[in-house]
Design an enzyme around this catalytic site. Structure first.
Site, PDB file in Angstrom:
ATOM      1  N   HIS A 296      -2.862   5.795   8.134  1.00 44.92           N
ATOM      2  CA  HIS A 296      -4.426   6.158   8.402  1.00 44.92           C
ATOM      3  C   HIS A 296      -5.470   5.311   7.610  1.00 44.92           C
ATOM      4  CE1 HIS A 296      -4.312  10.077   6.331  1.00 44.92           C
ATOM      5  NE2 HIS A 296      -5.025   9.279   5.614  1.00 44.92           N
TER       6      HIS A 296
ATOM      7  N   ASP B 294     -16.183   9.481   5.804  1.00 51.61           N
ATOM      8  CA  ASP B 294     -15.091  11.167   6.515  1.00 51.61           C
ATOM      9  C   ASP B 294     -15.238  12.001   5.694  1.00 51.61           C
ATOM     10  OD1 ASP B 294     -13.533  10.447   4.167  1.00 51.61           O
ATOM     11  OD2 ASP B 294     -12.228   9.564   5.833  1.00 51.61           O
TER      12      ASP B 294
ATOM     13  N   ASP C 203       0.903   8.425   6.557  1.00 50.83           N
ATOM     14  CA  ASP C 203       1.079   7.828   8.087  1.00 50.83           C
ATOM     15  C   ASP C 203       0.677   6.172   8.385  1.00 50.83           C
ATOM     16  OD1 ASP C 203      -1.934   8.302   7.993  1.00 50.83           O
ATOM     17  OD2 ASP C 203      -1.337  11.103   9.401  1.00 50.83           O
TER      18      ASP C 203
ATOM     19  N   GLU D 151      -6.119   8.990  12.491  1.00 53.97           N
ATOM     20  CA  GLU D 151      -4.463   9.217  11.883  1.00 53.97           C
ATOM     21  C   GLU D 151      -3.593   8.299  13.239  1.00 53.97           C
ATOM     22  OE1 GLU D 151      -3.535  10.522   9.871  1.00 53.97           O
ATOM     23  OE2 GLU D 151      -4.238  12.618   9.207  1.00 53.97           O
TER      24      GLU D 151
HETATM   25  C1  F6R Z   1     -10.562   9.408   2.409  1.00 56.10           C
HETATM   26  C2  F6R Z   1      -9.946   8.542   2.846  1.00 56.10           C
HETATM   27  C3  F6R Z   1      -8.294   8.430   3.215  1.00 56.10           C
HETATM   28  C4  F6R Z   1      -7.651   8.428   1.449  1.00 56.10           C
HETATM   29  C5  F6R Z   1      -6.324   8.082   1.751  1.00 56.10           C
HETATM   30  C6  F6R Z   1      -5.023   8.023   1.123  1.00 56.10           C
HETATM   31  O1  F6R Z   1     -11.402   9.199   2.412  1.00 56.10           O
HETATM   32  O2  F6R Z   1     -10.777   7.355   3.633  1.00 56.10           O
HETATM   33  O3  F6R Z   1      -7.985   7.539   4.175  1.00 56.10           O
HETATM   34  O4  F6R Z   1      -8.123   6.892   1.940  1.00 56.10           O
HETATM   35  O5  F6R Z   1      -5.886   9.499   2.803  1.00 56.10           O
HETATM   36  O6  F6R Z   1      -5.640   9.319   0.117  1.00 56.10           O
HETATM   37  P1  F6R Z   1      -5.282   8.532  -1.943  1.00 56.10           P
HETATM   38  O7  F6R Z   1      -5.690   8.383  -2.313  1.00 56.10           O
HETATM   39  O8  F6R Z   1      -5.207  10.565  -2.234  1.00 56.10           O
HETATM   40  O9  F6R Z   1      -3.580   8.736  -1.479  1.00 56.10           O
END
Ligand code: F6R
Length: 257
Positions: A134, A63, A132, A139
């Site tokens: 994701h 992403d 949440d 989401e």
């Molecule tokens: C970002 C991604 C997101 C993160 C998720 C957890 O490239 O794929 O799904 O992996 O938001 O983020 P952290 O590791 O910062 O808690």
């Protein structure tokens, strides 16, 4: 779904790094699906410290914030250069990150998916987990078979990720993200999650129903997913003791598979 519970976040990140290392040693032209976020810092640190040849590796990031150019300090392009790409011998032309400034979003998403296909599909998809539920930036309420597209971040994700932006700078509301359909097409998924804040999402992902309200629960249908979490993130798992027992008794030859 294999669930591995380890004592500390460091152990989780190191095992994630080890699985990626083994993947690259086994197949030098591996196609990796990469994630960003705080959980991945230790993974990339571990990877960069190995004597690994990335010259034939291809990578596709999940992403990018929509509206941020590749050189914006808070873009995921910048994150990847800082944490991995500038620290290993990966060829820049073999690293793909969605273009946050794409004018024709639909075309860009189709081209990105086609590039993954042309590379032979993703061998190992690395994933973090949102509070949440994701994965990527799919989401809650995301279609569980969606391809790459533009998504609107939830207020919860925007609040959490605001930490990566300097005071006064508001983070984007939109992202380009691979969909759950793309993630499920990877040959192997490795998801890492640490900390008490992730415990409800971990429980919903592993033991809850498969539901768009927790997009990560779609991984229950993936044939080869390894979930690696620390004790705090495992706090709500009913089957935690069973998962510990399975890992403890895993035959040596099966470790890392
Ligand atoms: C970002 C991604 C997101 C993160 C998720 C957890 O490239 O794929 O799904 O992996 O938001 O983020 P952290 O590791 O910062 O808690």
């Amino acid at each position: 779904m294999e669930v591995i519970i380890l004592n500390t976040p460091q152990e989780v990140e190191e095992l994630g790094g080890k699985l990626l290392t083994e993947q690259i040693r086994k197949k030098r032209d591996s196609v990796l699906g990469l994630a960003t976020g705080a959980t991945m810092h230790g993974v990339y640190k571990y990877l960069a410290a190995q004597e690994l040849d990335f010259s034939a590796v291809k990578s596709f990031n999940l992403d990018e914030y929509y509206g941020l150019g590749a050189n914006h300090p808070c873009s995921y392009h910048t994150y990847m250069r800082q944490h991995l790409f500038d620290r290993v011998n990966i060829q820049p032309e073999n690293t793909y990150v969605p273009d946050g400034l794409a004018q024709d979003v639909e075309r860009h998403c189709l081209d990105y998916e086609q590039a993954i296909e042309q590379a032979g599909g993703i061998d190992l998809q690395l994933l973090g987990l949102g509070e949440d539920g994701h994965i990527g930036f799919n989401e809650p309420s995301s279609s569980l078979s969606a391809g790459m597209r533009i998504k609107t971040l939830t207020p919860m994700t925007r609040r959490t990720n605001q930490r990566d932006f300097p005071p006064g700078e508001t983070m984007p509301m939109h992202v380009l993200t691979l969909g759950i359909g793309n993630i499920l097409a990877a040959r192997r998924c490795v998801l890492l999650a640490n900390g008490a804040k992730k415990a409800p999402a971990v429980q919903a992902m592993v033991e809850g129903p498969i539901t768009a309200m927790c997009p990560a629960s779609a991984l229950q249908q993936h044939r080869s997913t390894t979930v690696i979490i620390d004790e705090a993130a495992a706090a709500f798992l009913q089957l935690a003791d069973y998962f510990r027992c399975v890992y403890e008794h895993k035959p040596e030859w099966q470790r890392g598979k």
